[in-house]
Design a protein around this motif. Structure first.
Motif, mmCIF file in Angstrom:
data_model
loop_
_atom_site.group_PDB
_atom_site.id
_atom_site.type_symbol
_atom_site.label_atom_id
_atom_site.label_comp_id
_atom_site.label_asym_id
_atom_site.label_seq_id
_atom_site.Cartn_x
_atom_site.Cartn_y
_atom_site.Cartn_z
ATOM 1 N N ASN A 40 0.818 -1.213 0.000
ATOM 2 C CA ASN A 40 0.000 0.000 0.000
ATOM 3 C C ASN A 40 0.850 1.260 0.000
ATOM 4 N N ASP A 41 1.949 1.246 0.763
ATOM 5 C CA ASP A 41 2.855 2.397 0.774
ATOM 6 C C ASP A 41 3.488 2.595 -0.604
ATOM 7 N N PHE A 42 3.827 1.474 -1.251
ATOM 8 C CA PHE A 42 4.452 1.569 -2.567
ATOM 9 C C PHE A 42 3.483 2.179 -3.572
ATOM 10 N N ARG A 43 2.250 1.706 -3.560
ATOM 11 C CA ARG A 43 1.253 2.241 -4.496
ATOM 12 C C ARG A 43 1.021 3.736 -4.271
ATOM 13 N N ARG A 44 1.042 4.130 -3.015
ATOM 14 C CA ARG A 44 0.822 5.550 -2.707
ATOM 15 C C ARG A 44 1.967 6.412 -3.244
ATOM 16 N N LEU A 45 3.197 5.942 -3.097
ATOM 17 C CA LEU A 45 4.363 6.714 -3.521
ATOM 18 C C LEU A 45 4.590 6.654 -5.026
ATOM 19 N N TYR A 46 4.251 5.504 -5.631
ATOM 20 C CA TYR A 46 4.563 5.310 -7.048
ATOM 21 C C TYR A 46 3.330 4.798 -7.809
ATOM 22 N N PRO A 47 2.331 5.653 -7.986
ATOM 23 C CA PRO A 47 1.095 5.215 -8.641
ATOM 24 C C PRO A 47 1.269 4.869 -10.118
ATOM 25 N N LYS A 78 -5.712 1.314 5.748
ATOM 26 C CA LYS A 78 -6.377 2.424 6.434
ATOM 27 C C LYS A 78 -5.485 3.658 6.568
ATOM 28 N N ALA A 79 -4.391 3.676 5.833
ATOM 29 C CA ALA A 79 -3.507 4.845 5.874
ATOM 30 C C ALA A 79 -4.009 5.900 4.888
ATOM 31 N N HIS A 80 -5.232 6.341 5.111
ATOM 32 C CA HIS A 80 -5.833 7.375 4.269
ATOM 33 C C HIS A 80 -6.736 8.233 5.156
ATOM 34 N N GLU A 81 -7.246 9.307 4.593
ATOM 35 C CA GLU A 81 -8.009 10.282 5.389
ATOM 36 C C GLU A 81 -9.491 10.305 5.033
ATOM 37 N N ASP A 82 -9.965 9.345 4.264
ATOM 38 C CA ASP A 82 -11.363 9.342 3.853
ATOM 39 C C ASP A 82 -12.195 8.628 4.921
ATOM 40 N N GLU A 83 -12.800 9.389 5.818
ATOM 41 C CA GLU A 83 -13.498 8.814 6.963
ATOM 42 C C GLU A 83 -14.682 7.923 6.576
ATOM 43 N N ALA A 110 -16.781 2.299 6.241
ATOM 44 C CA ALA A 110 -17.194 1.155 5.427
ATOM 45 C C ALA A 110 -16.264 -0.037 5.682
ATOM 46 N N GLN A 111 -14.961 0.210 5.762
ATOM 47 C CA GLN A 111 -13.998 -0.866 6.032
ATOM 48 C C GLN A 111 -14.287 -1.515 7.386
ATOM 49 N N GLU A 112 -14.491 -0.679 8.387
ATOM 50 C CA GLU A 112 -14.747 -1.210 9.729
ATOM 51 C C GLU A 112 -16.032 -2.029 9.772
ATOM 52 N N PHE A 113 -17.065 -1.567 9.048
ATOM 53 C CA PHE A 113 -18.319 -2.319 9.003
ATOM 54 C C PHE A 113 -18.105 -3.677 8.339
ATOM 55 N N ILE A 114 -17.359 -3.693 7.242
ATOM 56 C CA ILE A 114 -17.076 -4.953 6.536
ATOM 57 C C ILE A 114 -16.325 -5.912 7.451
ATOM 58 N N GLU A 115 -15.332 -5.405 8.168
ATOM 59 C CA GLU A 115 -14.489 -6.259 9.000
ATOM 60 C C GLU A 115 -15.237 -6.804 10.212
ATOM 61 N N LYS A 116 -16.231 -6.069 10.687
ATOM 62 C CA LYS A 116 -17.020 -6.533 11.846
ATOM 63 C C LYS A 116 -18.169 -7.456 11.438
ATOM 64 N N ALA A 126 -8.856 5.037 -2.084
ATOM 65 C CA ALA A 126 -8.295 4.985 -0.725
ATOM 66 C C ALA A 126 -7.621 3.657 -0.412
ATOM 67 N N THR A 127 -8.157 2.559 -0.942
ATOM 68 C CA THR A 127 -7.692 1.237 -0.502
ATOM 69 C C THR A 127 -7.006 0.415 -1.579
ATOM 70 N N ALA A 128 -7.080 0.862 -2.831
ATOM 71 C CA ALA A 128 -6.548 0.106 -3.979
ATOM 72 C C ALA A 128 -7.336 -1.172 -4.243
ATOM 73 N N ASN A 129 -8.486 -1.324 -3.594
ATOM 74 C CA ASN A 129 -9.404 -2.435 -3.843
ATOM 75 C C ASN A 129 -10.774 -1.878 -4.175
ATOM 76 N N THR A 130 -11.536 -2.592 -4.994
ATOM 77 C CA THR A 130 -12.949 -2.269 -5.105
ATOM 78 C C THR A 130 -13.633 -2.707 -3.808
ATOM 79 N N VAL A 131 -14.856 -2.267 -3.601
ATOM 80 C CA VAL A 131 -15.594 -2.677 -2.400
ATOM 81 C C VAL A 131 -15.749 -4.192 -2.387
ATOM 82 N N THR A 132 -16.105 -4.770 -3.522
ATOM 83 C CA THR A 132 -16.293 -6.223 -3.597
ATOM 84 C C THR A 132 -15.000 -6.971 -3.309
ATOM 85 N N GLU A 133 -13.886 -6.489 -3.862
ATOM 86 C CA GLU A 133 -12.592 -7.128 -3.596
ATOM 87 C C GLU A 133 -12.259 -7.070 -2.108
#
Length: 327
Positions: free
Chosen positions: A138-145, A213-218, A223-229, A258-265
């Protein structure tokens, strides 16, 4: 004879990458000698300064030569380089124009593990595939898109640029290079001598999905937290969009960014991570674990599980279940 330049960076780098690569290429020369053939590789440790300090002063490496002494090389090896990438790049900036110049004159370049961050800083990976340690994806994708990170692969090879995935997967890349330069039969002998799985291509079974979760989109974080719970339920994109008072297309766009994944992924990866833990720690059968993570179709579960891990559920359970391993 091919000249191999193994870089000795300033700071904290992988001594295993440096010493292991030197040892394996040297052993290749030894095997060729035993076959009454000439050595194929001239191997040098190449640095920016003599007595290069590693590991906060606990280890010092004296390179064979400095970059100014190497007029022409055939292969440059970049080991894993630890620490904040911007600091690593700044300390070792003098390598970058040298690498670019050598590549322009025909040198191939290989990076190991998170050495990919430094290789990316040269610009030589732009538009190409790249592997690195899955924890740093994730850090790599953020630095080198503009680089196509393929975090499931153990290694990549494209236009004379090579990268390897996490940790000891560098061994697979070294074997690949030996096969390219010295042939399959020599590579097999080296693989047997060092007990390396010669045809391993994926690091997917080793990936532990932890969520990006290293992003600022609350809203996306919610949504991530809901999926994980609630991974054991059937969760839909429309359900999440309604919960967050967002349009479906807006949520999907923001989630991917934000996550480099679709919601379904993301939903699939969370479910499969839970399934992996079930297979690792319990004696439940495939169907029981499948139902626990919210799947009811065995074919769909197997398809997604193999897509994410590279293994079938049965193969994964047999490989990683602690009880089965000790039986």
């Amino acid at each position: 004879m091919k000249h191999i330049s193994i870089l000795v960076p300033k700071g904290n780098s992988s001594l295993t990458n440096i010493d292991g690569t030197q040892q394996i290429f040297a052993e290749t020369n030894g095997i060729l000698a035993s076959m009454d053939q000439e050595p194929l590789f001239e191997i040098q440790l190449v640095g920016l300064e003599h007595n290069t300090i590693q590991r906060n002063g606990t280890v010092t490496i004296d390179p064979d030569v400095l970059i100014g002494d190497v007029k022409k090389t055939d292969l440059i090896i970049i080991p894993a380089m630890f620490g904040d990438p911007s600091n690593v790049n700044e300390r070792n900036a003098d390598f970058i124009p040298w690498i670019i110049d050598q590549h322009s004159r025909g040198a191939e370049v290989a990076s190991f593990c998170i050495g990919a961050f430094f290789l990316a800083a040269t610009g030589l990976l732009k538009g190409k595939q790249c592997a690195t340690h899955w924890r740093m994806a994730n850090d790599f994708r953020r630095l080198y898109p503009d680089i196509n990170l393929v975090d499931g692969k153990i290694m990549t090879a494209e236009d004379g640029i090579y990268t390897s995935g996490g940790a000891y997967s560098y061994l697979n890349l070294v074997i690949y290079l030996i096969e390219k330069y010295a042939g399959r039969s020599v590579a097999i002998l080296i693989a047997k001598a060092f007990m390396i799985d010669i045809d391993k291509h994926s690091q997917s079974p080793f990936i532990m999905f932890e969520g990006q979760k290293a992003h600022e989109d609350e809203p996306v974080k919610k949504a991530q937290e809901f999926i994980e719970k609630n991974f054991d339920d059937k969760i839909t994109v429309d359900q999440l969009a309604s919960m967050l008072a967002l349009g479906r297309r807006s949520l999907e766009r923001r989630f991917k960014k934000a996550t480099a994944n679709t919601v379904t992924e993301y939903i699939q990866r969370v479910k499969i991570e839970a399934a992996k833990k079930g297979f690792e720690t319990s004696m439940k059968n495939i169907n029981e674990v499948m139902y626990e993570v919210g799947y009811s179709d065995i074919k769909a579960f197997r398809t997604v599980f193999r897509k994410v891990t590279g293994l079938s559920p049965v193969e994964y359970k047999n490989k990683y279940n602690k009880t089965l391993m000790s039986a």
